[in-house]
Motif scaffolding. Structure first.
Motif, short mmCIF file in Angstrom:
data_model
loop_
_atom_site.label_atom_id
_atom_site.label_comp_id
_atom_site.label_asym_id
_atom_site.label_seq_id
_atom_site.Cartn_x
_atom_site.Cartn_y
_atom_site.Cartn_z
N GLY A 298 14.75 6.40 4.67
CA GLY A 298 13.37 5.42 4.44
C GLY A 298 13.73 4.80 3.04
N GLY A 299 12.91 4.12 2.86
CA GLY A 299 13.12 3.66 1.69
C GLY A 299 13.09 2.15 1.71
N ILE A 300 13.27 1.49 2.19
CA ILE A 300 13.91 -0.26 2.63
C ILE A 300 13.19 -0.88 1.79
N THR A 301 10.78 -0.77 2.70
CA THR A 301 10.18 -1.56 2.05
C THR A 301 10.36 -1.50 1.01
N TYR A 302 10.33 0.10 -0.05
CA TYR A 302 9.97 -0.44 -1.04
C TYR A 302 11.20 -0.17 -2.21
N ILE A 303 12.62 -0.70 -1.87
CA ILE A 303 13.69 -1.53 -2.22
C ILE A 303 12.79 -2.59 -2.21
N ASN A 304 12.31 -3.60 -1.26
CA ASN A 304 12.34 -4.76 -0.94
C ASN A 304 11.72 -4.65 -2.24
N LYS A 305 10.22 -4.12 -2.11
CA LYS A 305 9.04 -4.97 -2.82
C LYS A 305 9.87 -4.84 -4.21
N VAL A 306 10.01 -4.20 -4.82
CA VAL A 306 10.01 -3.41 -6.35
C VAL A 306 11.32 -4.55 -6.85
N TYR A 307 12.28 -4.66 -5.83
CA TYR A 307 13.85 -6.12 -6.21
C TYR A 307 13.65 -7.18 -5.64
N LYS A 308 12.16 -7.94 -4.76
CA LYS A 308 12.43 -8.94 -4.72
C LYS A 308 14.13 -9.20 -3.75
N THR A 309 14.50 -8.35 -3.06
CA THR A 309 15.39 -8.66 -2.20
C THR A 309 15.32 -7.75 -0.38
N LYS A 310 15.82 -8.15 0.02
CA LYS A 310 15.97 -7.58 1.45
C LYS A 310 17.49 -6.49 2.17
N VAL A 311 16.85 -5.32 1.88
CA VAL A 311 18.15 -4.82 1.84
C VAL A 311 19.11 -4.68 3.62
#
Length: 343
Positions: A298-311
Motif C-alpha cells: 500500500g501507500g499509493i493514496t498517501y503518496i498521491n496526496k502529499v505529492y499531488k500525483t497519480k502513482v
C-alpha cells in the motif's frame, strides 16, 4: 484489457485510502473490464479454474474522486474462467494462502499475474529480506529468526544494543511489532511465551531484529515498479506508538530518496524483477531494508496526496505494456506455426 483483482471483498474497501481501489479506479477510467474475487471464491468447474467474481459494471462517466467512484459503482456477480482475463492482480492481504496459489498454477501460462506465483511463494514472508543481506549487515539490520526461546533470550543478552525489535514472522500492517529493552529482561520470557507458544502446544517463528537508531522518527515506504522506485513517503509514528504504519496511527510526509536509498533500490531491483515481483513496497530505516511487501503493498493514496500525483497511472501503464508484449508474442508464434504447417 480485462483484469481480475484477487483481493479482499468489495464492501471491505476503505475508499479514501485504499491502494487497490486506486488501481481499480484507474482501470475503469481507461475502460478496462474489472472484476474482483477473494481467495475463498476460487473454484474449478468442468476442469477449468474459475472464480465467483464481483464484476464492476461499465460506467458512462467515472468520477475523479475515489470516494465518489466507490459510492457510484454498481456490481454484479458472475462465475468467470480465470484464463479469460489478461491480468490477475494479486492484492490479497497476508498471510499467503498456499491453496490459492495452487488454483492459479493452472492459469499462470495464460495470464499475466502480478506478482508472479513463484515470487510470492519465495517472498511472502519476512525471511525474504535475508536474500539481500551480508555478514556486515550493510543492507539489512542484524536479524535472528527462531522459535527457540532460549536462543532468542541469549541473543538479546549478547546484543551490544540496549533495544531490539520483536515481531511475528507472519504479521502485517505493523501488527505484533514491539520494542524490547534489556532493562526489562524480566518480561522477556513471558513475551516470548506469548509470541512463540500457541494454546494447542504448537509454536510460531518470531523475528528478533537489531534496533536501528532513528527508528523512533519513523521509516520510509518506497514503492518499486519493475525494479525501479516510483514513489516514496516518510511514515511518522503516532505520539503513543513506536510503529510508523499508518494503520497503527502513524502519519505521512514527503520524502526525497537519499543517495543510500537509491543505491539500495538499484541493488535489490534486479532480483525483484527476476523473481517476478513487479510491484513491491519496501520499508527502509536508516538506509537499511527492514521489510519487503509483495502481496498487497500500500501507500499509493498517501503518496498521491502529499505529492499531488497519480502513482497508479504508472502501474497500469506497465501492466498494459506487459499484456501487449504477451499478445504480440502469441501472434508472432501463431504466424510462424502457420508458415511451418503450410510449407
Amino acid at each position: 484489457m480485462n483484469i481480475c483483482f484477487l483481493m479482499y471483498p468489495w464492501d471491505e474497501i476503505e475508499p479514501e485510502n485504499d491502494t487497490s481501489l486506486a488501481l481499480i479506479h484507474e482501470c475503469v477510467k481507461r475502460n478496462h473490464g474489472v472484476a474482483l474475487c477473494t481467495p475463498a471464491n476460487l473454484t474449478i468447474r468442468n476442469s477449468v479454474t474459475s472464480a465467483f467474481c464481483t464484476v464492476i459494471n461499465r460506467m458512462d462517466k467515472v468520477s475523479g474522486s475515489l470516494k465518489t467512484f466507490y459510492k457510484q459503482a454498481t456490481t454484479r456477480e458472475e462465475m468467470l474462467p480465470l484464463a479469460g482475463f489478461d491480468v490477475i492482480f494479486m492484492r490479497a492481504n497476508p498471510p499467503l494462502d498456499p491453496l490459492m496459489l495452487n488454483f492459479l498454477d493452472s492459469v499462470k501460462d495464460d495470464v499475466f499475474i502480478v506478482n508472479s506465483l513463484q515470487g510470492l511463494r519465495e517472498a511472502n514472508n519476512k525471511l525474504y529480506t535475508a536474500a539481500f543481506g551480508d555478514s556486515h549487515s550493510n543492507i539489512i539490520p542484524a536479524t535472528h529468526v527462531s522459535k527457540n526461546k532460549r536462543y532468542l533470550v541469549n541473543q538479546i543478552k549478547e546484543s551490544a544494543a540496549d533495544k531490539m525489535i520483536l515481531k511475528p514472522l507472519n504479521g502485517f500492517g505493523g501488527s505484533g511489532v514491539i520494542l524490547i529493552e534489556k532493562s526489562a529482561m524480566s518480561n522477556i520470557n513471558s513475551l516470548l511465551d506469548f509470541y512463540v507458544t500457541n494454546s494447542d502446544g504448537s509454536s510460531n517463528y518470531v523475528i528478533l531484529q537489531e534496533y536501528i537508531e532513528g527508528a523512533d522518527q519513523g521509516d520510509v515506504r518506497i514503492l518499486l515498479l519493475n525494479g525501479e522506485p516510483i514513489g516514496a513517503m516518510r511514515r511518522i509514528p503516532g505520539s503513543d506508538d513506536h510503529r510508523s504504519n499508518v494503520s497503527a496511527g502513524g502519519s505521512v510526509a514527503k520524502h526525497s530518496l537519499t543517495k543510500q536509498e537509491k543505491a539500495l533500490c538499484k541493488q535489490i531491483g534486479p532480483k525483484l524483477v527476476n523473481d517476478g515481483l513487479y510491484f513491491v513496497g519496501i520499508d527502509v530505516i536508516g538506509g537499511k531494508l527492514v521489510e519487503v511487501n509483495v502481496m498487497s503493498p500500500g501507500g499509493i493514496t498517501y503518496i498521491n496526496k502529499v505529492y499531488k500525483t497519480k502513482v497508479q497511472c504508472k502501474v497500469i501503464d506497465f501492466i498494459e505494456s506487459k499484456v501487449v508484449d504477451k499478445l504480440q508474442a502469441f501472434d508472432r508464434r501463431s504466424r510462424l506455426r502457420s508458415e511451418v504447417e503450410n510449407a
